[in-house]
Design a protein around this motif. Structure first.
Motif, PDB file in Angstrom:
ATOM      1  N   TYR A  26       0.843  -1.203   0.000  1.00  0.00           N
ATOM      2  CA  TYR A  26       0.000   0.000   0.000  1.00  0.00           C
ATOM      3  C   TYR A  26       0.875   1.249   0.000  1.00  0.00           C
ATOM      4  O   TYR A  26       1.867   1.331   0.738  1.00  0.00           O
ATOM      5  N   SER A  27       0.477   2.212  -0.804  1.00  0.00           N
ATOM      6  CA  SER A  27       1.206   3.477  -0.915  1.00  0.00           C
ATOM      7  C   SER A  27       0.245   4.646  -0.781  1.00  0.00           C
ATOM      8  O   SER A  27      -0.951   4.518  -1.070  1.00  0.00           O
ATOM      9  N   VAL A  28       0.784   5.788  -0.364  1.00  0.00           N
ATOM     10  CA  VAL A  28      -0.014   7.001  -0.146  1.00  0.00           C
ATOM     11  C   VAL A  28       0.701   8.177  -0.804  1.00  0.00           C
ATOM     12  O   VAL A  28       1.935   8.254  -0.804  1.00  0.00           O
ATOM     13  N   VAL A  29      -0.090   9.102  -1.342  1.00  0.00           N
ATOM     14  CA  VAL A  29       0.416  10.384  -1.829  1.00  0.00           C
ATOM     15  C   VAL A  29       0.050  11.444  -0.803  1.00  0.00           C
ATOM     16  O   VAL A  29      -1.133  11.629  -0.495  1.00  0.00           O
ATOM     17  N   TRP A  30       1.083  12.130  -0.258  1.00  0.00           N
ATOM     18  CA  TRP A  30       0.864  13.264   0.635  1.00  0.00           C
ATOM     19  C   TRP A  30       1.026  14.563  -0.146  1.00  0.00           C
ATOM     20  O   TRP A  30       1.769  14.623  -1.135  1.00  0.00           O
ATOM     21  N   SER A  31       0.413  15.630   0.331  1.00  0.00           N
ATOM     22  CA  SER A  31       0.439  16.897  -0.389  1.00  0.00           C
ATOM     23  C   SER A  31       1.829  17.519  -0.450  1.00  0.00           C
ATOM     24  O   SER A  31       2.103  18.338  -1.339  1.00  0.00           O
ATOM     25  N   ASN A  32       2.733  17.135   0.460  1.00  0.00           N
ATOM     26  CA  ASN A  32       4.092  17.662   0.489  1.00  0.00           C
ATOM     27  C   ASN A  32       4.837  16.874   1.556  1.00  0.00           C
ATOM     28  O   ASN A  32       4.276  15.972   2.181  1.00  0.00           O
ATOM     29  N   GLU A  33       6.102  17.169   1.768  1.00  0.00           N
ATOM     30  CA  GLU A  33       6.813  16.638   2.930  1.00  0.00           C
ATOM     31  C   GLU A  33       7.594  17.770   3.573  1.00  0.00           C
ATOM     32  O   GLU A  33       8.313  18.505   2.910  1.00  0.00           O
ATOM     33  N   ASP A  78       4.775  13.990  -1.633  1.00  0.00           N
ATOM     34  CA  ASP A  78       5.553  12.883  -1.094  1.00  0.00           C
ATOM     35  C   ASP A  78       4.795  11.607  -1.386  1.00  0.00           C
ATOM     36  O   ASP A  78       3.591  11.518  -1.087  1.00  0.00           O
ATOM     37  N   ILE A  79       5.446  10.640  -1.996  1.00  0.00           N
ATOM     38  CA  ILE A  79       4.820   9.343  -2.286  1.00  0.00           C
ATOM     39  C   ILE A  79       5.644   8.263  -1.598  1.00  0.00           C
ATOM     40  O   ILE A  79       6.855   8.156  -1.833  1.00  0.00           O
ATOM     41  N   GLU A  80       4.998   7.487  -0.743  1.00  0.00           N
ATOM     42  CA  GLU A  80       5.694   6.456   0.021  1.00  0.00           C
ATOM     43  C   GLU A  80       4.858   5.183   0.077  1.00  0.00           C
ATOM     44  O   GLU A  80       3.636   5.244   0.218  1.00  0.00           O
TER      45      GLU A  80
END
Length: 468
Positions: free
Chosen positions: A196-203, A221-223
């Motif tokens: 599972y991966s998530v895209v955050w608006s920034n880091e 940020d994609i992790e």
């Protein structure tokens, strides 16, 4: 939600409807059918549905919040807390006054009637007065890959640690936007690995932002955050859950599950996870992780499918003062993101012929009115070229007002990333897409594409891969 075929059975005022949107009568009486307004200091809104089977429920809608803007400090978002049968399941951060399609998990439900409650929540900006949810829809997948992916999707608890020290910080910074999963083969016959991966608006920490644009083609940020093995029936194999911990370590998950959903908390400024949850964390996110990434494409294609993520990313950069003004492609600083060409390309590295550092590949752009100037994605920084292989994304900063029609050529540029040069060739085999953002920071249609084979070597370190 409409992107994936699902079967669902919903009940509206006691009438069962199969695979149809929920149409609700809400207050005030003049509100249009199919619209829910969740008001600040207003009553909790609710809707009911009937599940005809055991499974993971998903709610989707187009969400907007008049008066909010992710680009303005103090007006960033409105938050809605979502509960099922009295249990807090997930929160929704609404960062736009324009409707945006969103999809969230509601967790496991048993056959029967259920109540979803929607409440205007703390963490909302002072400018936010209401959240409008259009065309709300609840679905329960009938089985298959979607159902299994939803069943094991992680619950991400909001970040409270670090210098900000704000339990609601994900309502103003580094907010989770979208999630997806990928399936890989496991050693045991019939088993598979779900990642599972998530895209955050920034880091707020981690990779230098200009380097993010050069090496990853984005400021989000994609992790990957959680990985687990399941058997042929979709059941979790004991002791196989792992997660991406601080310093990008892969650690065994020893935390708590809600059903099959692991609880993980964002616990670093660059959005790594911990499996011990801070008790004071009020926000939690169960994103719809049933989408997958197309084979052979970079992770950034997930953002391409959700164009609004580019706008949110750009707005956060503006609000946090990270944008150079005026934009200047000759500097390494990040300029107005509407001046960048966003490119995805495929590359592979050949065998080394000696010792030294591996070569990376950057892209260069020449313009028709100034062909002598080469605008580089890596800004001539060796470590900003891309050494990983496969489908990768980058950006090239260009003068304000540049369009695809102004481009004379795109070149592949070979550049060793460290000391020495191991002599390996690098071959570019495709340009998968290339676009600019429009005035609203949304991706324009791609008008750049190419397939072939162009090699760059120590002896010939640059080569044209595209001309209009």
């Amino acid at each position: 939600m409409g992107k994936r075929a699902r079967q669902a059975v919903l009940a509206l005022t006691g009438v069962a409807v199969v695979g149809a949107p929920l149409l609700l009568t809400v207050s005030p009486a003049s509100a249009a059918p199919g619209v829910i307004n969740v008001q600040r200091n207003g009553s909790t809104k609710s809707l009911s549905f009937t599940a005809r089977r055991d499974g993971e429920a998903v709610i989707s809608f187009a969400a907007s919040a008049p008066g909010v803007s992710w680009a303005r400090k103090g007006a960033e978002s409105a938050v809605v807390a979502i509960s099922v049968d009295g249990r807090h399941v997930t929160d929704l951060v609404v960062p736009s006054s324009e409707p945006v399609a969103r999809s969230l998990g509601l967790g496991h439900v048993r056959p029967g009637r259920h109540k979803v409650a929607l409440r205007f929540a703390k963490g909302s900006a002072a400018t936010a007065r209401r959240v409008t949810l259009r065309r709300p829809r609840v679905e329960v997948p009938s089985g298959g890959a979607d159902a299994v992916a939803l069943r094991h999707a992680p619950i991400v608890v909001g970040r409270t640690l670090g210098s900000l020290g704000n339990p609601y910080q994900n309502s103003t910074t580094d907010t989770p936007l979208v999630a997806w999963h990928e399936t890989k083969a496991a050693a045991a016959p019939g088993h598979r690995i779900l990642e599972y991966s998530v895209v955050w608006s920034n880091e707020d920490g981690g990779t230098d932002t200009p380097a993010l644009m050069a090496r990853w083609g984005r400021t989000t940020d994609i992790e990957w955050i959680y990985r687990v093995e399941v058997d042929r029936s979709g059941n979790r194999v004991d002791d196989t859950g792992v997660y991406q911990a601080p310093e990008h370590q892969t650690l065994k998950f020893h935390g708590r599950y809600e059903g099959d959903h692991p609880l993980l908390q964002t616990c670093t400024s660059n959005n790594n996870m911990c499996d011990v949850i801070t008790p004071k964390s009020p926000l939690r996110f169960l994103l719809d992780a049933s989408p997958t990434r197309p084979d052979g494409r970079a992770r950034e294609v997930v953002m391409d499918r959700e164009p609004w993520t580019y706008r949110i990313a750009a707005q956060e950069m503006v609000r946090e003062g990270k944008i150079e003004s005026p934009s200047d492609p000759a500097t390494r600083e990040v300029g107005d993101q509407r001046t960048y060409l966003f490119v995805e390309f495929d590359k592979k590295t050949g065998s080394p012929t000696g010792s030294g550092s591996v070569p990376g590949v950057a892209l260069g752009v020449r313009l028709k009115d100034d062909p002598s100037t080469l605008y580089r994605s890596d800004h001539d920084q060796p470590t900003w070229s891309i050494d990983r292989d496969g489908a990768v994304a980058t950006t090239v900063e260009l003068p304000v007002g540049t369009t695809v029609a102004d481009i004379a050529s795109i070149e592949a540029l070979r550049r060793p990333i460290g000391v020495g040069d191991n002599g390996a060739p690098a071959t570019v085999t495709s340009l998968n897409r290339g676009f600019f953002l429009d005035d609203s920071y949304l991706p324009q249609s791609s008008s750049i594409g190419w397939k072939g084979s162009v090699a760059v070597t120590r002896e010939k370190p640059s080569a044209v891969v595209w001309r209009p």
